[in-house]
Motif scaffolding. Structure first.
Motif, PDB file in Angstrom:
ATOM      1  N   ARG A 102      12.763 -38.344 -41.681  1.00  0.00           N
ATOM      2  CA  ARG A 102      13.239 -38.178 -40.794  1.00  0.00           C
ATOM      3  C   ARG A 102      13.098 -38.748 -39.465  1.00  0.00           C
ATOM      4  O   ARG A 102      12.061 -39.016 -39.546  1.00  0.00           O
ATOM      5  CB  ARG A 102      13.210 -36.693 -40.871  1.00  0.00           C
ATOM      6  CG  ARG A 102      13.106 -35.426 -41.759  1.00  0.00           C
ATOM      7  CD  ARG A 102      12.767 -34.439 -41.725  1.00  0.00           C
ATOM      8  NE  ARG A 102      13.002 -33.688 -40.419  1.00  0.00           N
ATOM      9  CZ  ARG A 102      13.225 -32.142 -40.416  1.00  0.00           C
ATOM     10  NH1 ARG A 102      12.159 -31.928 -40.703  1.00  0.00           N
ATOM     11  NH2 ARG A 102      13.862 -32.054 -39.406  1.00  0.00           N
ATOM     12  N   HIS A 103      14.016 -38.418 -38.210  1.00  0.00           N
ATOM     13  CA  HIS A 103      14.105 -38.697 -36.872  1.00  0.00           C
ATOM     14  C   HIS A 103      13.340 -38.418 -36.759  1.00  0.00           C
ATOM     15  O   HIS A 103      13.284 -36.689 -36.600  1.00  0.00           O
ATOM     16  CB  HIS A 103      15.463 -39.175 -36.619  1.00  0.00           C
ATOM     17  CG  HIS A 103      15.418 -40.469 -35.493  1.00  0.00           C
ATOM     18  ND1 HIS A 103      14.823 -39.305 -33.956  1.00  0.00           N
ATOM     19  CD2 HIS A 103      15.658 -41.523 -35.130  1.00  0.00           C
ATOM     20  CE1 HIS A 103      15.219 -40.858 -33.297  1.00  0.00           C
ATOM     21  NE2 HIS A 103      15.206 -41.636 -33.897  1.00  0.00           N
ATOM     22  N   HIS A 107      14.428 -32.611 -35.078  1.00  0.00           N
ATOM     23  CA  HIS A 107      14.164 -31.127 -35.317  1.00  0.00           C
ATOM     24  C   HIS A 107      15.293 -30.556 -33.548  1.00  0.00           C
ATOM     25  O   HIS A 107      15.699 -28.931 -33.664  1.00  0.00           O
ATOM     26  CB  HIS A 107      13.054 -30.424 -34.741  1.00  0.00           C
ATOM     27  CG  HIS A 107      12.510 -31.151 -32.923  1.00  0.00           C
ATOM     28  ND1 HIS A 107      12.346 -32.865 -32.469  1.00  0.00           N
ATOM     29  CD2 HIS A 107      12.251 -30.777 -31.967  1.00  0.00           C
ATOM     30  CE1 HIS A 107      12.552 -32.590 -31.818  1.00  0.00           C
ATOM     31  NE2 HIS A 107      12.366 -31.881 -30.861  1.00  0.00           N
ATOM     32  N   LEU A 108      15.971 -31.440 -32.981  1.00  0.00           N
ATOM     33  CA  LEU A 108      16.966 -30.838 -31.944  1.00  0.00           C
ATOM     34  C   LEU A 108      18.281 -30.740 -32.667  1.00  0.00           C
ATOM     35  O   LEU A 108      19.285 -30.277 -32.188  1.00  0.00           O
ATOM     36  CB  LEU A 108      17.415 -32.197 -31.217  1.00  0.00           C
ATOM     37  CG  LEU A 108      16.059 -32.281 -30.470  1.00  0.00           C
ATOM     38  CD1 LEU A 108      16.383 -33.452 -28.667  1.00  0.00           C
ATOM     39  CD2 LEU A 108      15.046 -31.171 -29.575  1.00  0.00           C
ATOM     40  N   GLY A 109      18.221 -30.780 -34.297  1.00  0.00           N
ATOM     41  CA  GLY A 109      19.553 -30.438 -34.678  1.00  0.00           C
ATOM     42  C   GLY A 109      20.678 -32.056 -34.948  1.00  0.00           C
ATOM     43  O   GLY A 109      21.670 -31.251 -34.878  1.00  0.00           O
ATOM     44  N   LEU A 110      20.807 -32.519 -33.754  1.00  0.00           N
ATOM     45  CA  LEU A 110      21.187 -33.556 -34.352  1.00  0.00           C
ATOM     46  C   LEU A 110      21.997 -34.691 -35.089  1.00  0.00           C
ATOM     47  O   LEU A 110      20.563 -34.491 -36.211  1.00  0.00           O
ATOM     48  CB  LEU A 110      20.506 -34.538 -32.939  1.00  0.00           C
ATOM     49  CG  LEU A 110      20.680 -33.903 -31.086  1.00  0.00           C
ATOM     50  CD1 LEU A 110      19.698 -35.143 -31.031  1.00  0.00           C
ATOM     51  CD2 LEU A 110      21.674 -33.672 -30.716  1.00  0.00           C
ATOM     52  N   ILE A 116      19.422 -41.366 -32.424  1.00  0.00           N
ATOM     53  CA  ILE A 116      18.873 -42.481 -32.258  1.00  0.00           C
ATOM     54  C   ILE A 116      19.807 -42.473 -30.644  1.00  0.00           C
ATOM     55  O   ILE A 116      18.870 -43.194 -29.573  1.00  0.00           O
ATOM     56  CB  ILE A 116      19.902 -43.779 -33.005  1.00  0.00           C
ATOM     57  CG1 ILE A 116      19.260 -43.084 -34.383  1.00  0.00           C
ATOM     58  CG2 ILE A 116      19.750 -45.070 -32.991  1.00  0.00           C
ATOM     59  CD1 ILE A 116      19.232 -44.686 -35.221  1.00  0.00           C
ATOM     60  N   ALA A 117      20.992 -42.655 -29.867  1.00  0.00           N
ATOM     61  CA  ALA A 117      21.661 -42.222 -28.991  1.00  0.00           C
ATOM     62  C   ALA A 117      20.681 -42.114 -27.802  1.00  0.00           C
ATOM     63  O   ALA A 117      20.127 -42.151 -26.776  1.00  0.00           O
ATOM     64  CB  ALA A 117      22.733 -42.116 -28.715  1.00  0.00           C
ATOM     65  N   LEU A 118      19.721 -40.312 -28.247  1.00  0.00           N
ATOM     66  CA  LEU A 118      19.221 -39.862 -27.416  1.00  0.00           C
ATOM     67  C   LEU A 118      17.584 -40.808 -27.064  1.00  0.00           C
ATOM     68  O   LEU A 118      17.436 -40.760 -25.770  1.00  0.00           O
ATOM     69  CB  LEU A 118      19.129 -37.916 -27.851  1.00  0.00           C
ATOM     70  CG  LEU A 118      18.305 -37.236 -27.430  1.00  0.00           C
ATOM     71  CD1 LEU A 118      19.107 -37.544 -25.464  1.00  0.00           C
ATOM     72  CD2 LEU A 118      17.688 -36.322 -27.722  1.00  0.00           C
ATOM     73  N   GLU A 119      17.014 -41.427 -28.246  1.00  0.00           N
ATOM     74  CA  GLU A 119      16.054 -41.706 -28.593  1.00  0.00           C
ATOM     75  C   GLU A 119      16.513 -43.038 -27.246  1.00  0.00           C
ATOM     76  O   GLU A 119      15.281 -43.359 -26.795  1.00  0.00           O
ATOM     77  CB  GLU A 119      15.422 -42.071 -29.471  1.00  0.00           C
ATOM     78  CG  GLU A 119      14.485 -42.964 -29.780  1.00  0.00           C
ATOM     79  CD  GLU A 119      13.916 -43.614 -30.980  1.00  0.00           C
ATOM     80  OE1 GLU A 119      12.515 -43.500 -30.953  1.00  0.00           O
ATOM     81  OE2 GLU A 119      14.742 -43.450 -31.781  1.00  0.00           O
TER      82      GLU A 119
END
Length: 281
Positions: A102-103, A107-110, A116-119
């Motif tokens: 799991r990324h 847990h943010l439901g993405l 990956i883009a948010l990270e």
């Protein structure tokens, strides 16, 4: 050494490699705790000469404070360096598909691509101030380990690095393997309900396999083979060798053999020995 970067880009491999090289390593430390952590380590009686700390999106908080935090650490008399690992998005997607992990932002439901883009956006301040950025898109575990060693001059480039890897045949043979040994002919712990949930790293599984004469003979003959030919590969200007073990599920027999032969290699004096379980790690 501050180790950061995208999830799935190789940070864990880097920290494990630095630990093998004598670094005192801590992973996933909240960024604002770094100065106090360094102070405590420096006050200890067994103060380490080399320190590596993993900071990334799992650390939480505002990662934009990292420059100020590093300045504060520098004020303690240290010279912190930031090593940032990166990889192309499609490579990260493939690695997550392969490992089924799991990324950290899932847990943010993405969706994975969105996580990956948010990270990447969250880690942008760290990448911008990194002393070294390593793109691992084209690297396997073993090549990444070698790169960490040679990039910082922490090891002899002429030393032969060994990677012992386990895999499941149903998902294909590792393309970078130099030697491949098929363990499917050996007794399978999978058929024991007590052992099925475990892996070849667990004592109950290793005890079961070590009680099987075929397993003892199989491992012993491979050890003799490697003892004969690895020194000759080293003299042939090779820098790394991957020894792969495969079984049906890549969980029991192959894992046990990779661990056992890696341990044997260390006992024989090989300094750079890594283990990777493709279906577990």
């Amino acid at each position: 050494m501050i180790v950061s970067g995208m999830s799935g880009s190789g940070k864990s491999v880097a920290l494990n490699t630095l630990e093998d090289l004598g670094f005192y390593c801590v992973d996933n430390l909240p960024a604002d705790l770094l100065p106090e952590f360094v102070r405590r380590v420096m006050r200890g009686e067994d103060r380490p000469e080399k320190l590596a700390v993993g900071l990334d999106v799992r650390s939480g908080g505002d990662l934009g404070v990292i420059p100020d935090v590093l300045s504060e650490v520098g004020g303690l008399g240290l010279d912190p360096k930031l090593l940032f690992f990166d990889a192309e998005d499609d490579v990260l997607l493939r690695r997550y598909a392969d490992t089924r992990r799991r990324h950290p932002l899932s847990h943010l439901g993405l969706a994975l691509a969105d996580a990956i883009a948010l990270e990447r956006q969250a880690l942008k301040p760290l990448r911008q101030i990194a002393d070294v950025v390593l793109d691992t898109s084209a690297l396997n575990v073993h090549k990444l380990r070698r790169l960490v060693i040679t990039e910082f001059g922490l090891g002899e480039a002429s030393t032969l690095s060994l990677l012992f890897e386990s895999f499941a045949y149903r998902r294909g043979v590792p393309p970078d393997a130099d030697f491949v040994f098929d363990a499917r002919c050996l007794p399978n712990p999978h058929w024991d309900a007590r052992l099925r949930p475990l892996s070849g790293r667990d004592k109950d599984v290793s005890d079961y396999l070590e009680a099987q004469p075929d397993v003892v003979q199989f491992a012993g003959e491979i050890a003799q083979f490697l003892d004969t030919w690895l020194p000759r590969l080293q003299s042939d200007t090779r820098s790394y060798v991957t020894v792969a073990f495969g079984c049906t599920g890549g969980r029991h027999r192959s894992v046990y053999l990779a661990e056992r032969l890696a341990r044997h290699a260390r006992e024989r004096g090989w300094a750079e020995v890594a283990v990777h379980h493709r279906e577990l790690d």
